[in-house]
Design a protein around this motif. Structure first.
Motif, mmCIF file in Angstrom:
data_model
loop_
_atom_site.group_PDB
_atom_site.id
_atom_site.type_symbol
_atom_site.label_atom_id
_atom_site.label_comp_id
_atom_site.label_asym_id
_atom_site.label_seq_id
_atom_site.Cartn_x
_atom_site.Cartn_y
_atom_site.Cartn_z
ATOM 1 N N TYR A 163 0.859 -1.181 0.000
ATOM 2 C CA TYR A 163 0.000 0.000 0.000
ATOM 3 C C TYR A 163 0.896 1.232 0.000
ATOM 4 C CZ TYR A 163 -2.689 3.772 2.144
ATOM 5 O OH TYR A 163 -3.257 4.991 2.430
ATOM 6 N N ALA A 164 0.621 2.178 -0.911
ATOM 7 C CA ALA A 164 1.407 3.413 -0.986
ATOM 8 C C ALA A 164 0.661 4.582 -0.365
ATOM 9 C CB ALA A 164 1.774 3.726 -2.429
ATOM 10 N N ASN A 165 -0.568 4.827 -0.818
ATOM 11 C CA ASN A 165 -1.366 5.924 -0.290
ATOM 12 C C ASN A 165 -2.766 5.829 -0.865
ATOM 13 O OD1 ASN A 165 -1.400 7.299 -2.925
ATOM 14 N ND2 ASN A 165 0.736 7.825 -2.464
ATOM 15 N N ARG B 204 0.294 1.921 8.604
ATOM 16 C CA ARG B 204 0.289 3.083 7.716
ATOM 17 C C ARG B 204 -1.137 3.490 7.366
ATOM 18 N NH1 ARG B 204 4.251 3.916 2.497
ATOM 19 N NH2 ARG B 204 3.564 6.035 1.991
ATOM 20 N N ILE B 205 -2.023 2.505 7.300
ATOM 21 C CA ILE B 205 -3.428 2.806 7.024
ATOM 22 C C ILE B 205 -3.998 3.699 8.123
ATOM 23 C CG2 ILE B 205 -5.715 1.832 6.623
ATOM 24 C CD1 ILE B 205 -3.718 1.145 4.453
ATOM 25 N N ALA B 206 -3.665 3.398 9.372
ATOM 26 C CA ALA B 206 -4.161 4.210 10.489
ATOM 27 C C ALA B 206 -3.731 5.656 10.335
ATOM 28 C CB ALA B 206 -3.661 3.636 11.812
ATOM 29 N N ARG B 207 -2.480 5.878 9.961
ATOM 30 C CA ARG B 207 -1.996 7.252 9.790
ATOM 31 C C ARG B 207 -2.733 7.952 8.657
ATOM 32 N NH1 ARG B 207 3.037 4.727 10.712
ATOM 33 N NH2 ARG B 207 3.496 4.696 8.487
ATOM 34 N N ASP B 208 -2.880 7.275 7.535
ATOM 35 C CA ASP B 208 -3.498 7.916 6.377
ATOM 36 C C ASP B 208 -4.989 8.154 6.557
ATOM 37 O OD1 ASP B 208 -1.020 7.892 5.249
ATOM 38 O OD2 ASP B 208 -1.500 6.524 3.605
ATOM 39 N N LEU B 209 -5.642 7.328 7.368
ATOM 40 C CA LEU B 209 -7.072 7.520 7.652
ATOM 41 C C LEU B 209 -7.302 8.454 8.838
ATOM 42 C CD1 LEU B 209 -8.484 3.884 7.244
ATOM 43 C CD2 LEU B 209 -8.917 5.840 5.730
ATOM 44 N N ASP B 210 -6.226 8.955 9.435
ATOM 45 C CA ASP B 210 -6.315 9.821 10.611
ATOM 46 C C ASP B 210 -7.037 9.124 11.754
ATOM 47 O OD1 ASP B 210 -5.739 12.163 12.007
ATOM 48 O OD2 ASP B 210 -7.654 13.100 11.487
ATOM 49 N N LEU B 211 -6.719 7.831 11.939
ATOM 50 C CA LEU B 211 -7.210 7.074 13.080
ATOM 51 C C LEU B 211 -6.086 6.971 14.113
ATOM 52 C CD1 LEU B 211 -9.156 4.319 11.109
ATOM 53 C CD2 LEU B 211 -10.126 6.279 12.330
ATOM 54 N N ASP B 212 -6.385 6.363 15.242
ATOM 55 C CA ASP B 212 -5.395 6.304 16.315
ATOM 56 C C ASP B 212 -4.272 5.324 15.990
ATOM 57 O OD1 ASP B 212 -6.517 8.231 17.935
ATOM 58 O OD2 ASP B 212 -7.789 6.809 19.014
ATOM 59 N N LEU B 213 -3.103 5.606 16.570
ATOM 60 C CA LEU B 213 -1.914 4.804 16.369
ATOM 61 C C LEU B 213 -1.498 4.135 17.670
ATOM 62 C CD1 LEU B 213 0.174 7.425 14.342
ATOM 63 C CD2 LEU B 213 -1.068 5.477 13.389
ATOM 64 N N ILE C 285 -8.218 -3.382 11.993
ATOM 65 C CA ILE C 285 -8.454 -4.669 12.645
ATOM 66 C C ILE C 285 -7.114 -5.231 13.110
ATOM 67 C CG2 ILE C 285 -10.589 -5.252 11.434
ATOM 68 C CD1 ILE C 285 -9.009 -6.909 9.474
ATOM 69 N N GLY C 286 -7.162 -6.269 13.955
ATOM 70 C CA GLY C 286 -5.949 -6.942 14.394
ATOM 71 C C GLY C 286 -5.027 -6.024 15.164
ATOM 72 N N ASP C 287 -3.713 -6.225 14.985
ATOM 73 C CA ASP C 287 -2.730 -5.418 15.697
ATOM 74 C C ASP C 287 -2.858 -3.941 15.358
ATOM 75 O OD1 ASP C 287 -1.779 -7.726 16.811
ATOM 76 O OD2 ASP C 287 0.207 -7.636 15.896
ATOM 77 N N ALA C 288 -3.280 -3.629 14.149
ATOM 78 C CA ALA C 288 -3.435 -2.227 13.761
ATOM 79 C C ALA C 288 -4.430 -1.511 14.662
ATOM 80 C CB ALA C 288 -3.876 -2.122 12.304
ATOM 81 N N ALA C 289 -5.434 -2.241 15.148
ATOM 82 C CA ALA C 289 -6.446 -1.678 16.047
ATOM 83 C C ALA C 289 -6.047 -1.802 17.513
ATOM 84 C CB ALA C 289 -7.791 -2.366 15.823
ATOM 85 N N GLY C 290 -4.885 -2.410 17.789
ATOM 86 C CA GLY C 290 -4.493 -2.658 19.173
ATOM 87 C C GLY C 290 -5.268 -3.790 19.810
#
Length: 384
Positions: free
Chosen positions: A118-120, A155-164, A270-275
């Motif tokens: 995934y690039a952007n 990286r999806i979290a950052r680009d969607l302006d969701l929590d990290l 989802i998964g680790d990306a969501a914590g």
């Protein structure tokens, strides 16, 4: 430009489960992963707990023999044995399991795009244009919704302006064949702040393979050095003299609990990306399966209605309320680095009340909540 209902980035356990359920629901799904083969670069030990095994149908040949016994070791290697009348754990043969799950994604109509990053993405009025980079090429696809299953540092979290994720431990382990099994299959857990600050070192031997690993806060130890030291100390516990190294695994494990903001009208995590990992035990496979299954249901409802209210149940704030005590215990464990205090705590666990608590931590059925009635019982992988 090809159009999809959902693009799922990351083909680990979470991404595979979510993609398969969306495909079965008739959605046009593209599943993307940077690896060429799902047997490469596995990060998880793959320990499935009883509740997950009861609620999701995994092929038996993708699982090792059952484990009912746990042995805890203090820093001085004093032992506390715990046993369950049930088959509490099975270690997944994760490469094979991922391949089976991918086959079922394909049967459900999911399109598969390996060796692609995934690039952007850019936002259109009612959709996204997602750029995907392969080896020497780029392609753009249109998606109504984007799913981030791309790990703890998403990286999806950052680009969607969701929590990290901001809190994690680092784990590294080696998987061995040809290790003699003494006694029943067993999970050995070592509480040692020198080897594994803020977490533990472990050996899980199910009679087929032995996993030897360490985990802890990265600012407080060097995982590879600690693993070498730990492995060298195991002579009286497990015989690795003739062991054959199968693979080495490692990666970040988020331990800050489910993130508060994990969804918006453009995508979700989802998964680790969501914590979605237990703050206390760092176990992530059961939360992964339940949250990704729930995500598939929420996404389908949202795509049908176009109403952002359909996303409200997919709220990290709601999930976090279930784990307040575990978050506080994680904070306490993070500060516990005195070997004498750890030794004292291990001695106290021999008292009936605290031993019962230890038994509950390892064998209790408390886990990630079932958010949607009947959803968790859907098979994860068809046996055919």
């Amino acid at each position: 430009m090809k159009q999809y209902d959902v693009v799922v980035i990351g083909a680990g356990l979470a991404g595979l489960q979510c993609a398969r359920l969306l495909g079965k629901a008739g959605r046009r799904v593209l599943l993307v992963d940077r690896k060429n083969s799902l047997e490469q670069g596995i990060h998880t030990t793959g320990i499935f707990v009883r509740r997950t095994l009861e609620d999701f149908d995994f092929p038996s040949d993708c699982l090792g023999p059952p484990v009912r016994h746990v042995r805890l070791y203090s820093p001085a290697r004093r032992q506390l044995d715990l046993a369950s009348p049930h088959d509490e754990f099975r270690v997944g043969r994760m490469g094979l399991l991922y391949q089976r799950m991918l086959e079922n994604c394909l049967r459900a109509g999911v399109e598969w795009l390996p060796a692609t990053r995934y690039a952007n993405h850019t936002k259109l009025k009612n959709s996204l244009v997602v750029r995907l980079d392969g080896q020497g090429y780029s392609r753009w696809v249109e998606a109504r919704y984007l799913v981030g299953a791309d790990g703890a540092n998403s990286r999806i979290a950052r680009d969607l302006d969701l929590d990290l994720n901001r809190q994690w431990i680092v784990g590294v382990e080696e998987v061995f064949d040809n290790v003699p099994l003494v006694g029943p299959p067993r999970l050995h857990c070592f509480l040692d702040a020198q080897l594994a600050p803020g977490y533990l070192a472990w050996v899980v031997h199910d009679g087929e393979q032995a996993h030897v690993g360490v985990g802890g806060y990265p600012s407080r130890f060097d995982p590879l050095t600690a693993l070498v030291q730990f492995r060298a100390s195991l002579g009286a516990i497990v015989d690795l003299s003739q062991a054959k190294l199968v693979e080495r695994r490692g990666g970040r494990i988020p331990v800050g609990g489910v993130l508060p903001r994990i969804a918006n009208p453009h995508g979700l995590l989802i998964g680790d990306a969501a914590g979605a990992v237990s703050p206390l035990t760092a176990g992530g496979l059961d939360p992964c399966m339940r949250l990704s299954s729930f995500a598939a249901s929420v996404i389908s409802t949202y795509l049908d209605s176009g109403n952002a209210d359909a996303l409200q149940p997919y709220s990290g704030e709601l999930f976090r309320a279930r784990f307040v005590s575990r978050l506080w215990m994680r904070r306490a464990i993070a500060k516990l680095d005195d070997p004498a205090l750890i030794e004292l705590a291990c001695a106290a666990m021999r008292l009936p009340v605290l031993k019962s608590f230890a038994w509950h931590v390892f064998f209790g059925r408390g886990s990630f909540p079932d958010m949607h009635a009947g959803l968790a019982s859907q098979p994860a992988v068809l046996s055919t």
